[in-house]
Design a protein around this motif. Structure first.
Motif, PDB file in Angstrom:
ATOM      1  N   ASN A  50       0.824  -1.209   0.000  1.00  0.00           N
ATOM      2  CA  ASN A  50       0.000   0.000   0.000  1.00  0.00           C
ATOM      3  C   ASN A  50       0.855   1.255   0.000  1.00  0.00           C
ATOM      4  OD1 ASN A  50      -2.501  -1.223  -0.168  1.00  0.00           O
ATOM      5  ND2 ASN A  50      -2.610  -1.565   2.035  1.00  0.00           N
ATOM      6  N   THR A  51       2.012   1.193   0.720  1.00  0.00           N
ATOM      7  CA  THR A  51       2.936   2.326   0.685  1.00  0.00           C
ATOM      8  C   THR A  51       4.351   1.819   0.475  1.00  0.00           C
ATOM      9  OG1 THR A  51       2.817   2.269   3.113  1.00  0.00           O
ATOM     10  CG2 THR A  51       1.735   4.110   2.015  1.00  0.00           C
ATOM     11  N   PRO A  52       5.038   2.173  -0.599  1.00  0.00           N
ATOM     12  CA  PRO A  52       4.450   2.848  -1.762  1.00  0.00           C
ATOM     13  C   PRO A  52       3.510   1.903  -2.516  1.00  0.00           C
ATOM     14  CG  PRO A  52       6.774   2.296  -2.157  1.00  0.00           C
ATOM     15  CD  PRO A  52       6.455   1.890  -0.760  1.00  0.00           C
ATOM     16  N   ARG A  53       2.462   2.456  -3.111  1.00  0.00           N
ATOM     17  CA  ARG A  53       1.425   1.652  -3.778  1.00  0.00           C
ATOM     18  C   ARG A  53       1.994   1.003  -5.044  1.00  0.00           C
ATOM     19  NH1 ARG A  53      -3.746   1.116  -2.818  1.00  0.00           N
ATOM     20  NH2 ARG A  53      -5.115   0.443  -4.505  1.00  0.00           N
ATOM     21  N   THR A  54       2.413  -0.251  -4.911  1.00  0.00           N
ATOM     22  CA  THR A  54       3.062  -0.966  -6.014  1.00  0.00           C
ATOM     23  C   THR A  54       2.664  -2.437  -6.001  1.00  0.00           C
ATOM     24  OG1 THR A  54       4.935  -1.416  -4.568  1.00  0.00           O
ATOM     25  CG2 THR A  54       5.146   0.496  -6.026  1.00  0.00           C
ATOM     26  N   ALA A  55       2.981  -3.105  -7.102  1.00  0.00           N
ATOM     27  CA  ALA A  55       2.832  -4.559  -7.178  1.00  0.00           C
ATOM     28  C   ALA A  55       4.189  -5.096  -7.618  1.00  0.00           C
ATOM     29  CB  ALA A  55       1.761  -4.935  -8.183  1.00  0.00           C
ATOM     30  N   THR A  56       4.685  -6.083  -6.888  1.00  0.00           N
ATOM     31  CA  THR A  56       5.969  -6.691  -7.237  1.00  0.00           C
ATOM     32  C   THR A  56       5.733  -8.151  -7.580  1.00  0.00           C
ATOM     33  OG1 THR A  56       7.161  -5.170  -5.801  1.00  0.00           O
ATOM     34  CG2 THR A  56       8.316  -7.185  -6.423  1.00  0.00           C
ATOM     35  N   LEU A  57       6.136  -8.534  -8.786  1.00  0.00           N
ATOM     36  CA  LEU A  57       6.060  -9.938  -9.187  1.00  0.00           C
ATOM     37  C   LEU A  57       7.324 -10.606  -8.677  1.00  0.00           C
ATOM     38  CD1 LEU A  57       5.052  -9.555 -12.948  1.00  0.00           C
ATOM     39  CD2 LEU A  57       3.580 -10.242 -11.060  1.00  0.00           C
ATOM     40  N   ILE A  58       7.153 -11.766  -8.041  1.00  0.00           N
ATOM     41  CA  ILE A  58       8.307 -12.517  -7.545  1.00  0.00           C
ATOM     42  C   ILE A  58       8.294 -13.871  -8.249  1.00  0.00           C
ATOM     43  CG2 ILE A  58       9.455 -13.497  -5.516  1.00  0.00           C
ATOM     44  CD1 ILE A  58       7.858 -11.474  -3.796  1.00  0.00           C
ATOM     45  N   PHE A  59       9.443 -14.240  -8.809  1.00  0.00           N
ATOM     46  CA  PHE A  59       9.563 -15.521  -9.507  1.00  0.00           C
ATOM     47  C   PHE A  59      10.465 -16.448  -8.695  1.00  0.00           C
ATOM     48  CE2 PHE A  59       8.568 -12.293 -12.622  1.00  0.00           C
ATOM     49  CZ  PHE A  59       7.534 -12.876 -13.338  1.00  0.00           C
ATOM     50  N   ARG A  60      10.294 -17.763  -8.867  1.00  0.00           N
ATOM     51  CA  ARG A  60      11.052 -18.734  -8.066  1.00  0.00           C
ATOM     52  C   ARG A  60      12.551 -18.626  -8.289  1.00  0.00           C
ATOM     53  NH1 ARG A  60      12.529 -22.939 -10.981  1.00  0.00           N
ATOM     54  NH2 ARG A  60      11.577 -23.259 -13.006  1.00  0.00           N
ATOM     55  N   THR A  61      12.966 -18.004  -9.383  1.00  0.00           N
ATOM     56  CA  THR A  61      14.391 -17.831  -9.687  1.00  0.00           C
ATOM     57  C   THR A  61      15.030 -16.744  -8.806  1.00  0.00           C
ATOM     58  OG1 THR A  61      13.838 -16.168 -11.342  1.00  0.00           O
ATOM     59  CG2 THR A  61      14.104 -18.440 -12.128  1.00  0.00           C
ATOM     60  N   GLY A  62      14.189 -15.971  -8.094  1.00  0.00           N
ATOM     61  CA  GLY A  62      14.712 -14.876  -7.281  1.00  0.00           C
ATOM     62  C   GLY A  62      14.665 -13.550  -8.025  1.00  0.00           C
ATOM     63  N   LYS A  63      14.116 -13.606  -9.243  1.00  0.00           N
ATOM     64  CA  LYS A  63      13.960 -12.365 -10.004  1.00  0.00           C
ATOM     65  C   LYS A  63      12.627 -11.725  -9.630  1.00  0.00           C
ATOM     66  CE  LYS A  63      16.887 -13.396 -14.001  1.00  0.00           C
ATOM     67  NZ  LYS A  63      18.087 -13.204 -13.243  1.00  0.00           N
ATOM     68  N   MET A  64      12.592 -10.385  -9.705  1.00  0.00           N
ATOM     69  CA  MET A  64      11.384  -9.638  -9.356  1.00  0.00           C
ATOM     70  C   MET A  64      11.167  -8.526 -10.370  1.00  0.00           C
ATOM     71  SD  MET A  64      11.978  -9.043  -5.303  1.00  0.00           S
ATOM     72  CE  MET A  64      12.591 -10.345  -4.265  1.00  0.00           C
ATOM     73  N   VAL A  65       9.902  -8.123 -10.512  1.00  0.00           N
ATOM     74  CA  VAL A  65       9.565  -6.967 -11.345  1.00  0.00           C
ATOM     75  C   VAL A  65       8.565  -6.130 -10.550  1.00  0.00           C
ATOM     76  CG1 VAL A  65       8.540  -6.152 -13.501  1.00  0.00           C
ATOM     77  CG2 VAL A  65       9.898  -8.251 -13.501  1.00  0.00           C
ATOM     78  N   CYS A  66       8.932  -4.877 -10.313  1.00  0.00           N
ATOM     79  CA  CYS A  66       8.073  -3.976  -9.546  1.00  0.00           C
ATOM     80  C   CYS A  66       7.424  -2.970 -10.496  1.00  0.00           C
ATOM     81  CB  CYS A  66       8.913  -3.244  -8.498  1.00  0.00           C
ATOM     82  SG  CYS A  66       7.984  -1.977  -7.622  1.00  0.00           S
ATOM     83  N   THR A  67       6.105  -2.807 -10.397  1.00  0.00           N
ATOM     84  CA  THR A  67       5.392  -1.833 -11.223  1.00  0.00           C
ATOM     85  C   THR A  67       4.513  -0.947 -10.349  1.00  0.00           C
ATOM     86  OG1 THR A  67       3.460  -3.240 -11.561  1.00  0.00           O
ATOM     87  CG2 THR A  67       5.228  -3.462 -13.164  1.00  0.00           C
ATOM     88  N   GLY A  68       4.165   0.208 -10.898  1.00  0.00           N
ATOM     89  CA  GLY A  68       3.222   1.085 -10.210  1.00  0.00           C
ATOM     90  C   GLY A  68       3.852   2.232  -9.450  1.00  0.00           C
ATOM     91  N   ALA A  69       5.174   2.228  -9.307  1.00  0.00           N
ATOM     92  CA  ALA A  69       5.836   3.310  -8.571  1.00  0.00           C
ATOM     93  C   ALA A  69       5.741   4.608  -9.373  1.00  0.00           C
ATOM     94  CB  ALA A  69       7.295   2.948  -8.319  1.00  0.00           C
ATOM     95  N   LYS A  70       5.751   5.730  -8.659  1.00  0.00           N
ATOM     96  CA  LYS A  70       5.647   7.041  -9.313  1.00  0.00           C
ATOM     97  C   LYS A  70       7.002   7.755  -9.413  1.00  0.00           C
ATOM     98  CE  LYS A  70       1.053   7.098  -9.634  1.00  0.00           C
ATOM     99  NZ  LYS A  70       0.401   6.856 -10.893  1.00  0.00           N
ATOM    100  N   SER A  71       8.075   7.081  -8.988  1.00  0.00           N
ATOM    101  CA  SER A  71       9.423   7.638  -9.112  1.00  0.00           C
ATOM    102  C   SER A  71      10.431   6.491  -9.017  1.00  0.00           C
ATOM    103  CB  SER A  71       9.701   8.654  -7.996  1.00  0.00           C
ATOM    104  OG  SER A  71       9.802   7.992  -6.747  1.00  0.00           O
ATOM    105  N   GLU A  72      11.663   6.769  -9.470  1.00  0.00           N
ATOM    106  CA  GLU A  72      12.730   5.759  -9.374  1.00  0.00           C
ATOM    107  C   GLU A  72      12.937   5.392  -7.912  1.00  0.00           C
ATOM    108  OE1 GLU A  72      16.416   6.727 -11.773  1.00  0.00           O
ATOM    109  OE2 GLU A  72      15.257   8.536 -12.173  1.00  0.00           O
ATOM    110  N   GLU A  73      12.981   6.425  -7.084  1.00  0.00           N
ATOM    111  CA  GLU A  73      13.198   6.275  -5.642  1.00  0.00           C
ATOM    112  C   GLU A  73      12.138   5.358  -5.021  1.00  0.00           C
ATOM    113  OE1 GLU A  73      13.155   9.587  -2.212  1.00  0.00           O
ATOM    114  OE2 GLU A  73      13.861  10.319  -4.159  1.00  0.00           O
TER     115      GLU A  73
END
Length: 187
Positions: A50-73
């Protein structure tokens, strides 16, 4: 000098990350029941914050993809928060995440209308097929971004890896539109 100052709003920052180890996604689902994991449909687990409001995909390989952020930070903070929460939930994670921003999408308002027909003939690396799509697609080489231009004076910039690239792209394009008399301002 441009007559107006573009209003830029970063809408989405996509960042990839890796903790360089395999993860048991079923274990995460047991310990974090509000995550979404349907391996028969998609191999990744969705971990929402909820803070920061994002969704992070987690894969069994240990790789992740984060979306929805409004800044790099915010994207970096979100991934680190997910890793922290997993550790607190007793998921063994040895390394901190190595995070890379992959794409930044921004909405821009130039404060005036754009003469798209003329722009299509003037701007290099541009595509405009109004029967297919109402915007002109302009590929910029430096910084390497793609900008969608609409007659309303609104733009969408995508492909940037840094927020500064968004601002540089917009400034370069806006100056070019002004220089070629492609902007229309209501007096």
């Amino acid at each position: 000098m441009p007559q107006t100052k573009p209003i830029v709003s970063v809408e989405n920052v996509v960042a990839s990350a890796s903790i360089e180890q395999k993860i048991d996604l079923n274990e995460i689902t047991e310990k974090f029941p509000d995550t979404e994991y349907h391996p028969e449909q998609f191999p990744g687990l969705v971990f929402r914050l909820n803070t920061p409001r994002t969704a992070t995909l987690i894969f069994r390989t240990g790789k992740m993809v984060c979306t929805g952020a409004k800044s790099e930070e915010m994207a970096i903070k979100a991934v680190n928060t997910v890793v922290q929460k997993l550790r607190k939930g007793k998921i063994k994670i040895k390394n901190d995440a190595v995070i890379t921003v992959q794409n930044i999408v921004a909405a821009i308002n130039l404060g005036g209308k754009i003469h798209l027909e003329k722009a299509a003939r003037t701007l290099p690396r541009s595509m405009y097929e109004p029967e297919q799509f109402p915007g002109l697609i302009h590929r910029m080489l430096d910084p390497k971004t793609v900008i969608l231009l609409f007659a309303s004076g609104k733009l969408v910039c995508t492909g940037a890896k840094k927020e500064s690239d968004v601002y540089r792209s917009v400034h370069n394009l806006h100056s070019l539109l002004e220089e070629k008399n492609l902007m229309i301002y209501d007096q």
